[in-house]
Scaffold this active site. Structure first.
Site, PDB file in Angstrom:
ATOM      1  N   LYS A   1     -19.724 -76.901  -6.983  1.00 40.73           N
ATOM      2  CA  LYS A   1     -19.987 -76.308  -6.942  1.00 40.73           C
ATOM      3  C   LYS A   1     -20.612 -75.736  -8.171  1.00 40.73           C
ATOM      4  O   LYS A   1     -19.431 -74.053  -8.361  1.00 40.73           O
ATOM      5  CB  LYS A   1     -20.305 -75.257  -6.338  1.00 40.73           C
ATOM      6  CG  LYS A   1     -21.498 -74.578  -5.674  1.00 40.73           C
ATOM      7  CD  LYS A   1     -21.652 -73.398  -4.515  1.00 40.73           C
ATOM      8  CE  LYS A   1     -21.827 -72.092  -5.476  1.00 40.73           C
ATOM      9  NZ  LYS A   1     -22.874 -71.900  -6.222  1.00 40.73           N
TER      10      LYS A   1
ATOM     11  N   CYS B   1     -14.345 -62.991 -19.350  1.00 44.33           N
ATOM     12  CA  CYS B   1     -13.000 -62.379 -18.059  1.00 44.33           C
ATOM     13  C   CYS B   1     -11.480 -62.066 -19.160  1.00 44.33           C
ATOM     14  O   CYS B   1     -11.156 -61.023 -18.594  1.00 44.33           O
ATOM     15  CB  CYS B   1     -12.692 -63.608 -17.632  1.00 44.33           C
ATOM     16  SG  CYS B   1     -11.634 -64.969 -17.971  1.00 44.33           S
TER      17      CYS B   1
ATOM     18  N   GLU C   1     -14.132 -53.256 -14.036  1.00 44.86           N
ATOM     19  CA  GLU C   1     -15.106 -54.582 -14.275  1.00 44.86           C
ATOM     20  C   GLU C   1     -16.410 -54.686 -14.628  1.00 44.86           C
ATOM     21  O   GLU C   1     -17.226 -54.233 -13.952  1.00 44.86           O
ATOM     22  CB  GLU C   1     -14.660 -55.885 -13.898  1.00 44.86           C
ATOM     23  CG  GLU C   1     -15.264 -56.957 -14.720  1.00 44.86           C
ATOM     24  CD  GLU C   1     -14.660 -58.418 -14.360  1.00 44.86           C
ATOM     25  OE1 GLU C   1     -14.943 -58.414 -13.276  1.00 44.86           O
ATOM     26  OE2 GLU C   1     -14.304 -58.955 -14.917  1.00 44.86           O
TER      27      GLU C   1
END
Ligand code: NAD
Length: 489
Positions: free
Chosen positions: A184, A294, A393
């Site tokens: 997905k 990331c 973050e």
């Protein structure tokens, strides 16, 4: 001429790929695919859910017990290599679709995302045929040897920032280890995953080995994969809080999990480092891919004697970055993924101001770019270690810069986070490099570089940045099961 014009690539409407066939959702539902560079609708995506995931899992299980499970190691390796070859043959098409979906510059899609996606297949196709397993002779009593088998049907749930690169980073070793897959992609970036299914079919991969279901996360295709009783393992890359939700859903059937999650990575610069080299790489580790990586070093720490000089050079170089159309070859920073994310990152800039921070450059939408989700690369100083922009973050083109005085102080600050994905450190002092690297709490530490990857090495995060490691042998440890066979002599 832009790459888009050169290859004449048009956005595609995205269907599921189940048991070797492209198909719409059973109830015909779709959602819009938005171009982040313009904010306009560029196509539709089939919206899958439990029913489509069920069909995909059944097909994957049949393929596992059928032709895929029976294929020789060499034939499987050749087929996986062929997928990589076909990606390279259609590289421009893949790169254009990746940039249309994400807003990232097309040179970046081409040279990093797509090139690395092909390499993921080439690398694991080679790696899989060179592996052995353990064997022990226990005096004259017994011989033990281990056999390696696939885990079974693996669910792959992916983020939007490096869509094809991260999907193939999981799919290639999953296939190499003999598994079948239900994938997905993120709802924001469905196109390259869809194109990949054409390549998979053209490479001759049997029906049902690789299945693709589009959709959203909660109460949708993502949740259906997480809780499906006939999925044996889930490999997930995305936000830490999504990891929690998937773990809760997967707990009922005790699935194997591999997680690559968020980060708030320190970039530590000692005064003895070569500042020009540091600045050149720090521009990349801060703003490449609009800061939506990331591994980006979003907390920059500079030893005080070099602080002012570093800032002067860093700000000057940042101001030179060309922001704009992902298909213009001069563009260095493209559009952010979407409206919601753009607003979230912009909010952080306001929070930084409210908390006493100074915006040295950036902080707003560039002039003349009224459509799409563009944000100037932003450098913030004057925040303390408890400020939200230092702790949370942000996942955009925003970095904080703070001075430090001692090694101990910077190590303590760098580790003062519940994340632990990566860290960079810059010094020409060999002993200090080893000493500091060993004390930083992160799964990946770069010394005098950033984003340099060898796919044989362990990749993953500590603390709330991940569970497990992937890469080389580590990928096979996740995507396969070992059985020890003990034969009494
Ligand atoms: P996200 O967690 O919002 O979404 C990732 C995927 O999970 C999407 O496909 C989404 O549809 C699905 N999802 C969302 N909720 C779900 C649920 N409840 N159940 C099942 N599936 C669900 O992450 P994102 O915004 O797409 O990506 C950005 C995040 O990914 C950042 O935190 C970033 O640090 C992280 N990331 C980590 C790495 C790494 O290697 N550690 C790499 C890239 C991105």
């Amino acid at each position: 001429m832009s790459v888009q014009q050169a290859t004449n690539v048009k956005p595609i409407n995205c269907l599921h790929f189940i048991n070797g066939k492209h198909m719409p959702s059973l109830n015909g539902k779709t959602f819009d695919n938005i171009n982040p560079a313009t904010g306009e609708i560029m196509g539709t995506v089939a919206e899958g859910g439990k029913e489509e995931v069920d069909l995909a899992v059944q097909a994957a299980r049949r393929a596992l017990n059928g032709p895929w499970g029976q294929m020789t190691l060499n034939d499987r390796s050749k087929m996986i290599r062929r997928i990589g070859d076909l990606i390279l043959e259609r590289k421009d098409e893949f790169a254009a679709l990746e940039s249309l979906d994400t807003g990232k510059p097309v040179w970046l899609s081409s040279s990093v995302d797509i090139a690395r996606s092909a390499y993921n297949f080439h690398f694991f196709a080679d790696y899989m045929i060179s592996m052995g397993t353990e064997a022990y002779q226990q005096d004259n009593v017994a011989i033990n040897y281990a056999i390696r088998r696939p885990v079974g049907v693996v669910g792959l749930i992916n983020p939007w920032n490096l869509p094809l690169l991260l999907l193939t980073w999981k799919l290639a070793p999953a296939l190499a280890a003999g598994n079948t897959a239900v994938m997905k992609p993120a709802e924001w970036t469905p196109m390259t995953a869809t194109l990949l299914t054409e390549v998979i079919r053209d490479a001759g991969v049997p029906d049902g080995v690789v299945n693709l279901v589009h959709g959203f996360g909660p109460n949708s295709a993502g949740a259906a994969i997480s809780e499906h009783p006939d999925i044996d393992a889930i490999t997930f890359t995305g936000e830490t809080k999504t990891g929690t939700a998937i773990m809760q859903a997967a707990a009922k059937t005790l699935k194997k999990l591999s997680y690559e999650l968020g980060g708030k990575n320190p970039n530590i610069i000692f005064a003895d480092a070569d500042l020009d080299e540091v600045v050149e790489t720090t521009i990349k580790s801060s703003f490449i891919n609009q800061g939506e990586v990331c591994l980006c070093g979003s907390r920059v720490y500079v030893e005080r004697p070099a602080y002012e000089k570093f800032l002067e050079k860093f700000v000057a170089k940042t101001k030179e970055l060309v922001i704009g159309d992902p298909f213009d070859p001069n563009t260095k920073v493209g559009a952010m993924i979407g409206k919601e994310h753009f607003e979230r990152v912009s909010e952080y800039i306001q929070i930084a101001k409210d908390e006493g921070g100074t915006i040295l450059t950036g902080g707003k939408r560039p002039e003349g770019l009224d459509k799409g989700y563009y944000l100037e690369p932003t450098i913030i100083t004057g925040l303390n270690r408890n400020a939200r922009c230092v702790r949370e973050e942000i996942f955009g083109p925003v970095v904080t810069v703070q001075p430090f005085d001692t090694e101990e102080e910077v190590i303590a600050q760098a580790n003062d986070t519940h994340y632990g994905l990566s860290a960079s450190l810059w010094t020409n002092d060999l002993r200090r490099a080893h000493r500091v690297a060993a004390k930083l709490e992160a799964g990946i530490i770069w010394v005098n570089t950033w984003f340099l990857r060898d796919l044989r090495t362990p990749f993953g995060g500590m603390k709330q940045s991940g569970i497990g490691r992937e890469g080389g042998m580590h990928s096979f440890e996740f995507y396969s099961e070992l059985t020890n066979i003990c034969i009494k002599l």
